[in-house]
Design a protein around this motif. Structure first.
Motif, mmCIF file in Angstrom:
data_model
loop_
_atom_site.group_PDB
_atom_site.id
_atom_site.type_symbol
_atom_site.label_atom_id
_atom_site.label_comp_id
_atom_site.label_asym_id
_atom_site.label_seq_id
_atom_site.Cartn_x
_atom_site.Cartn_y
_atom_site.Cartn_z
ATOM 1 N N ASP A 133 -0.183 -7.875 -2.979
ATOM 2 C CA ASP A 133 1.042 -8.388 -3.592
ATOM 3 C C ASP A 133 0.787 -9.221 -4.841
ATOM 4 N N GLN A 134 -0.479 -9.621 -5.059
ATOM 5 C CA GLN A 134 -0.827 -10.363 -6.267
ATOM 6 C C GLN A 134 -1.445 -9.469 -7.338
ATOM 7 N N GLY A 135 -1.494 -8.177 -7.073
ATOM 8 C CA GLY A 135 -2.063 -7.246 -8.035
ATOM 9 C C GLY A 135 -3.564 -7.123 -7.952
ATOM 10 N N ASN A 136 -4.163 -7.678 -6.898
ATOM 11 C CA ASN A 136 -5.609 -7.583 -6.733
ATOM 12 C C ASN A 136 -6.001 -6.288 -6.035
ATOM 13 N N LEU A 137 -7.161 -5.779 -6.386
ATOM 14 C CA LEU A 137 -7.649 -4.547 -5.778
ATOM 15 C C LEU A 137 -8.289 -4.848 -4.425
ATOM 16 N N PRO A 138 -8.114 -3.976 -3.443
ATOM 17 C CA PRO A 138 -8.841 -4.138 -2.182
ATOM 18 C C PRO A 138 -10.293 -3.741 -2.359
ATOM 19 N N SER A 139 -11.073 -3.883 -1.307
ATOM 20 C CA SER A 139 -12.445 -3.411 -1.365
ATOM 21 C C SER A 139 -12.450 -1.905 -1.590
ATOM 22 N N PRO A 140 -13.517 -1.363 -2.171
ATOM 23 C CA PRO A 140 -13.556 0.090 -2.402
ATOM 24 C C PRO A 140 -13.325 0.901 -1.129
ATOM 25 N N ASP A 141 -13.858 0.437 0.009
ATOM 26 C CA ASP A 141 -13.685 1.181 1.254
ATOM 27 C C ASP A 141 -12.224 1.205 1.681
ATOM 28 N N ILE A 142 -11.543 0.060 1.612
ATOM 29 C CA ILE A 142 -10.134 0.010 1.989
ATOM 30 C C ILE A 142 -9.290 0.794 0.995
ATOM 31 N N ALA A 143 -9.589 0.676 -0.284
ATOM 32 C CA ALA A 143 -8.843 1.430 -1.296
ATOM 33 C C ALA A 143 -8.943 2.930 -1.030
ATOM 34 N N LYS A 144 -10.150 3.371 -0.648
ATOM 35 C CA LYS A 144 -10.342 4.789 -0.354
ATOM 36 C C LYS A 144 -9.506 5.207 0.842
ATOM 37 N N LYS A 145 -9.483 4.387 1.888
ATOM 38 C CA LYS A 145 -8.749 4.745 3.101
ATOM 39 C C LYS A 145 -7.242 4.755 2.852
ATOM 40 N N VAL A 146 -6.739 3.777 2.095
ATOM 41 C CA VAL A 146 -5.310 3.778 1.770
ATOM 42 C C VAL A 146 -4.960 5.016 0.951
ATOM 43 N N SER A 147 -5.805 5.329 -0.020
ATOM 44 C CA SER A 147 -5.553 6.496 -0.872
ATOM 45 C C SER A 147 -5.596 7.792 -0.067
ATOM 46 N N LEU A 148 -6.543 7.894 0.877
ATOM 47 C CA LEU A 148 -6.631 9.086 1.712
ATOM 48 C C LEU A 148 -5.393 9.250 2.585
ATOM 49 N N LEU A 149 -4.931 8.149 3.176
ATOM 50 C CA LEU A 149 -3.724 8.222 3.992
ATOM 51 C C LEU A 149 -2.533 8.643 3.146
ATOM 52 N N ALA A 150 -2.396 8.019 1.970
ATOM 53 C CA ALA A 150 -1.275 8.344 1.093
ATOM 54 C C ALA A 150 -1.334 9.796 0.629
ATOM 55 N N ALA A 151 -2.523 10.236 0.233
ATOM 56 C CA ALA A 151 -2.668 11.611 -0.253
ATOM 57 C C ALA A 151 -2.403 12.624 0.851
ATOM 58 N N THR A 152 -2.727 12.282 2.085
ATOM 59 C CA THR A 152 -2.435 13.179 3.207
ATOM 60 C C THR A 152 -0.934 13.322 3.394
ATOM 61 N N ILE A 153 -0.218 12.204 3.349
ATOM 62 C CA ILE A 153 1.245 12.258 3.468
ATOM 63 C C ILE A 153 1.833 13.096 2.337
ATOM 64 N N GLU A 154 1.385 12.832 1.120
ATOM 65 C CA GLU A 154 1.895 13.571 -0.039
ATOM 66 C C GLU A 154 1.559 15.056 0.063
ATOM 67 N N GLY A 155 0.328 15.365 0.447
ATOM 68 C CA GLY A 155 -0.085 16.759 0.534
ATOM 69 C C GLY A 155 0.603 17.509 1.655
ATOM 70 N N ASN A 156 0.750 16.876 2.826
ATOM 71 C CA ASN A 156 1.434 17.531 3.936
ATOM 72 C C ASN A 156 2.900 17.777 3.608
ATOM 73 N N ARG A 157 3.516 16.819 2.933
ATOM 74 C CA ARG A 157 4.921 16.999 2.555
ATOM 75 C C ARG A 157 5.066 18.162 1.568
ATOM 76 N N ALA A 158 4.173 18.207 0.585
ATOM 77 C CA ALA A 158 4.226 19.272 -0.411
ATOM 78 C C ALA A 158 4.008 20.641 0.232
ATOM 79 N N ALA A 159 3.152 20.665 1.269
ATOM 80 C CA ALA A 159 2.857 21.931 1.947
ATOM 81 C C ALA A 159 3.924 22.309 2.970
ATOM 82 N N GLY A 160 4.902 21.439 3.179
ATOM 83 C CA GLY A 160 5.947 21.726 4.142
ATOM 84 C C GLY A 160 5.532 21.488 5.580
ATOM 85 N N ALA A 161 4.482 20.655 5.801
ATOM 86 C CA ALA A 161 4.013 20.401 7.161
ATOM 87 C C ALA A 161 5.008 19.579 7.965
ATOM 88 N N PHE A 162 5.882 18.844 7.278
ATOM 89 C CA PHE A 162 6.937 18.110 7.977
ATOM 90 C C PHE A 162 8.099 17.875 7.010
#
Length: 207
Positions: A133-162
């Motif tokens: 909320d202050q605009g700070n970056l998380p650790s690289p490991d957490i940033a990767k995990k958040v990005s992976l979760l987000a990209a999965t949601i985006e990709g599954n939606r685009a593919a019509g998985a839900f």
């Protein structure tokens, strides 16, 4: 589980880092096939081409930190770079990504990701940033995990998985697939999802 084998394939691809490319201190861009067709029940709203969680008011205040001079990107701090990027996106004549376009997220997607992970996924001009909320970056490991979760949601939606919005049953399956791919997401995130989604979603509409 309620999500078919396409989710497992997508998760495996994401874990191998073939669809997420990190650029400029935590800002990421993503390439994906563009298809047509609406996504029922999933809506997006924002300013220009800027979309952030509804609880990101403090983060949006960073826009006031944008330098008044035309400094080069190399001279900006990460927070100033983010503020600059958000300002450009908010004033952009371009619209937010539409359903089944790259980086399409509903408002509820971003709110869910924030509630589950504790971090903001900010969409701006075709890129995304993961920050607190202050605009700070998380650790690289957490940033990767958040990005992976987000990209999965985006990709599954685009593919019509839900269709519709993200549900607990859907996330439970996604977490299981990441665990199977030996890239487990933090267990407390699923606990957060349970508390959050029980109060925001009705019966599962995952396909």
């Amino acid at each position: 589980m309620l999500v078919n084998s396409s989710t497992r394939t997508a998760v495996s691809a994401l874990v191998s880092a073939t669809s997420v490319v990190a650029v400029s201190d935590g800002i990421t861009s993503k390439s994906a096939a563009v298809t047509s067709g609406p996504v029922e029940g999933a809506k997006s709203s924002g300013f220009g081409s800027l979309l952030a969680p509804t609880t990101a008011g403090n983060l949006l205040n960073l826009i006031t930190e944008m330098p008044s001079s035309d400094n080069s990107a190399k001279s900006l701090t990460p927070r100033q770079w983010l503020a600059h990027s958000m300002t450009l996106a908010a004033n952009s004549p371009e619209e937010l990504p539409q359903a089944r376009q790259p980086n399409y997220y509903s408002q509820a997607d971003l709110d869910t990701i924030k509630a589950v992970t504790g971090y903001n996924l900010v969409v701006m001009n075709g890129a995304t940033a993961v920050v607190d909320d202050q605009g700070n970056l998380p650790s690289p490991d957490i940033a990767k995990k958040v990005s992976l979760l987000a990209a999965t949601i985006e990709g599954n939606r685009a593919a019509g998985a839900f269709t519709g919005e993200v549900t607990l049953a859907y996330l439970d399956d996604v977490f299981a697939q990441f665990t199977a791919a030996k890239e487990p997401l933090p267990s407390e995130w699923l606990d957060n999802a349970l508390h959050y989604l029980q109060g925001t979603n009705g019966p599962s509409n995952a396909a």
